[in-house]
Design a protein around this motif. Structure first.
Motif, mmCIF file in Angstrom:
data_model
loop_
_atom_site.group_PDB
_atom_site.id
_atom_site.type_symbol
_atom_site.label_atom_id
_atom_site.label_comp_id
_atom_site.label_asym_id
_atom_site.label_seq_id
_atom_site.Cartn_x
_atom_site.Cartn_y
_atom_site.Cartn_z
ATOM 1 N N UNK A 210 0.749 -1.687 0.120
ATOM 2 C CA UNK A 210 0.308 -0.380 0.066
ATOM 3 C C UNK A 210 0.535 1.077 -0.302
ATOM 4 N N UNK A 211 2.181 1.101 -1.126
ATOM 5 C CA UNK A 211 3.121 2.490 0.006
ATOM 6 C C UNK A 211 2.542 3.378 -1.610
ATOM 7 N N UNK A 212 3.502 4.254 -2.164
ATOM 8 C CA UNK A 212 3.226 5.326 -3.159
ATOM 9 C C UNK A 212 3.182 4.972 -4.312
ATOM 10 N N UNK A 213 2.522 5.423 -5.831
ATOM 11 C CA UNK A 213 2.118 4.389 -6.820
ATOM 12 C C UNK A 213 3.339 4.417 -7.651
ATOM 13 N N UNK A 276 -7.452 -6.453 -7.530
ATOM 14 C CA UNK A 276 -6.805 -4.904 -6.807
ATOM 15 C C UNK A 276 -5.733 -4.649 -6.775
ATOM 16 N N UNK A 277 -4.389 -5.190 -6.465
ATOM 17 C CA UNK A 277 -2.995 -4.985 -7.131
ATOM 18 C C UNK A 277 -3.019 -4.934 -8.876
ATOM 19 N N UNK A 278 -3.675 -5.268 -9.214
ATOM 20 C CA UNK A 278 -3.366 -4.606 -10.810
ATOM 21 C C UNK A 278 -3.969 -3.233 -11.723
ATOM 22 N N UNK A 279 -4.881 -2.651 -10.361
ATOM 23 C CA UNK A 279 -5.931 -1.532 -10.651
ATOM 24 C C UNK A 279 -4.925 -0.466 -11.342
ATOM 25 N N UNK A 280 -5.113 -0.005 -11.870
ATOM 26 C CA UNK A 280 -3.659 2.001 -12.206
ATOM 27 C C UNK A 280 -4.414 2.739 -11.671
ATOM 28 N N UNK A 281 -3.113 2.666 -11.214
ATOM 29 C CA UNK A 281 -3.233 4.133 -9.787
ATOM 30 C C UNK A 281 -2.240 4.843 -10.362
ATOM 31 N N UNK A 282 -1.323 4.422 -10.630
ATOM 32 C CA UNK A 282 0.542 5.720 -10.915
ATOM 33 C C UNK A 282 0.286 6.011 -12.624
ATOM 34 N N UNK A 283 0.861 7.700 -12.227
ATOM 35 C CA UNK A 283 0.357 8.390 -13.674
ATOM 36 C C UNK A 283 1.477 8.032 -14.581
ATOM 37 N N UNK A 284 2.211 6.939 -14.264
ATOM 38 C CA UNK A 284 3.330 6.520 -15.320
ATOM 39 C C UNK A 284 2.027 5.634 -16.847
ATOM 40 N N UNK A 285 1.171 5.633 -15.985
ATOM 41 C CA UNK A 285 0.451 3.977 -17.179
ATOM 42 C C UNK A 285 -0.487 4.781 -18.660
ATOM 43 N N UNK A 286 0.519 3.868 -19.262
ATOM 44 C CA UNK A 286 0.521 4.288 -20.808
ATOM 45 C C UNK A 286 -1.491 3.865 -20.521
ATOM 46 N N UNK A 287 -2.077 5.263 -21.191
ATOM 47 C CA UNK A 287 -3.902 5.344 -21.240
ATOM 48 C C UNK A 287 -4.397 4.787 -22.920
ATOM 49 N N UNK A 288 -3.502 4.371 -23.704
ATOM 50 C CA UNK A 288 -3.552 3.564 -24.490
ATOM 51 C C UNK A 288 -4.002 1.584 -24.436
ATOM 52 N N UNK A 289 -3.645 1.599 -23.137
ATOM 53 C CA UNK A 289 -3.506 -0.304 -22.043
ATOM 54 C C UNK A 289 -4.642 -0.016 -22.125
ATOM 55 N N UNK A 290 -5.835 -0.800 -22.503
ATOM 56 C CA UNK A 290 -6.229 -1.654 -21.686
ATOM 57 C C UNK A 290 -6.355 -2.328 -20.694
#
Length: 303
Positions: A210-213, A276-290
């Motif tokens: 549960x640390x920083x994304x 729940x471990x793979x739900x995106x929560x970081x700023x670097x997620x590629x928006x094209x990836x579903x």
């Protein structure tokens, strides 16, 4: 570019061990080596007497012997790399598999350790199934098959670099080491660069704790965006859901020396939803990836 310069400038100028001026070149070279010295992920197709199950049994045995000799973690990873690379080149009979594992452990120890197990020690660990002369002969043969290329970088060097993004947090690194070691069991990780394995393990450790994304600093030091790691993380979580498949590693990391990392991950998965471990929560997620398909695959793997 300003942000990158800030990352690279965040180094103690008096610490000569970090050699920041050579850091990019060193890790660039290591990224080349990890690809050059990567085993064939499909080599089992040419091994008529072996299966992925027999490989897993060998890896479990090597983990136990490695722990018995109290060797460095780097030695274990290098050993498995030698085993997989050798089996990518030469087909063997099943009665020679333990000999290959034992000799590769000896070679890895000679490369990494200050104090190396003797041939007699290895002979004892294989219960005298192979004599000293046979071990030495196999050692020379495996070295030739590997073309004396022993400098595979391994995942821990990359993990140390990634750890800089969160101040070398001990709990995160320890849990990530457990996650990296678990990947040794599964054939799906053979064809994955060790830098990517280290990044996925660190990412998952952050999510468990549960640390920083996954931040831009993590992406900079790892060389991977969050979106690139998600498919690998799904496979890793699936492995963690079945600790019996890596019992030796699980029991090793259940010890207090490793902050009971394996028990923590196992208990977390019992009371939380793995997806729940793979739900995106970081700023670097590629928006094209579903991510929906990844989540659905993970739900199916839990049943």
């Amino acid at each position: 570019m300003t942000e990158i310069n800030e990352f690279e400038a965040d180094v103690d100028p008096l610490d000569q061990t970090l050699v920041p001026e050579f850091g990019d070149d060193i890790f660039g070279y290591m990224r080349e080596l990890e690809v050059k010295l990567m085993p064939d992920p499909n080599y089992i197709e040419r091994q008529s007497a072996l299966s992925w199950a027999t490989r897993s049994i060998l890896v479990e045995w090597i983990v136990q012997v490695h722990q018995r000799f109290n060797l460095l973690p780097e030695t274990l990873y290098l050993c498995i790399n030698f085993v997989d690379r050798f089996l990518s080149i030469r087909a063997i009979k099943v009665n020679k598999l333990q000999l290959v594992g034992a000799v590769c452990l000896l070679l890895a120890a000679k490369y990494e350790e200050m104090y190396v197990p003797s041939v007699k020690d290895i002979e004892f660990m294989v219960e005298n199934n192979y004599k000293e002369a046979e071990i030495l002969l196999a050692e020379r043969y495996i070295l030739r098959m590997l073309n004396f290329d022993l400098g595979w970088p391994g995942p821990l060097s990359f993990l140390r670099r990634i750890s800089k993004a969160d101040g070398y947090d001990m709990s995160t690194r320890t849990l990530a080491k457990y996650l990296i070691e678990v990947t040794l069991i599964d054939y799906r990780f053979i064809g994955v660069p060790c830098s990517k394995v280290a990044a996925a393990a660190h990412y998952l450790a952050l999510r468990f704790l549960g640390k920083n994304p996954w931040s831009r600093a993590h992406a900079f030091y790892a060389g991977y965006f969050e979106s690139e790691l998600t498919p690998l993380v799904v496979d890793l979580i699936e492995l963690l859901l079945h600790p019996r498949k890596h019992r030796a590693i699980y029991e090793k990391y259940a010890d207090k020396r490793f902050l009971c990392a394996s028990r923590y991950a196992h208990e977390w998965l019992k009371i939380n939803k793995p997806e729940s471990l793979i739900q995106p929560d970081g700023a670097d997620r590629n928006p094209e990836t579903i991510t929906q398909s990844n989540a659905e695959n993970l739900k199916e793997a839990t049943f």
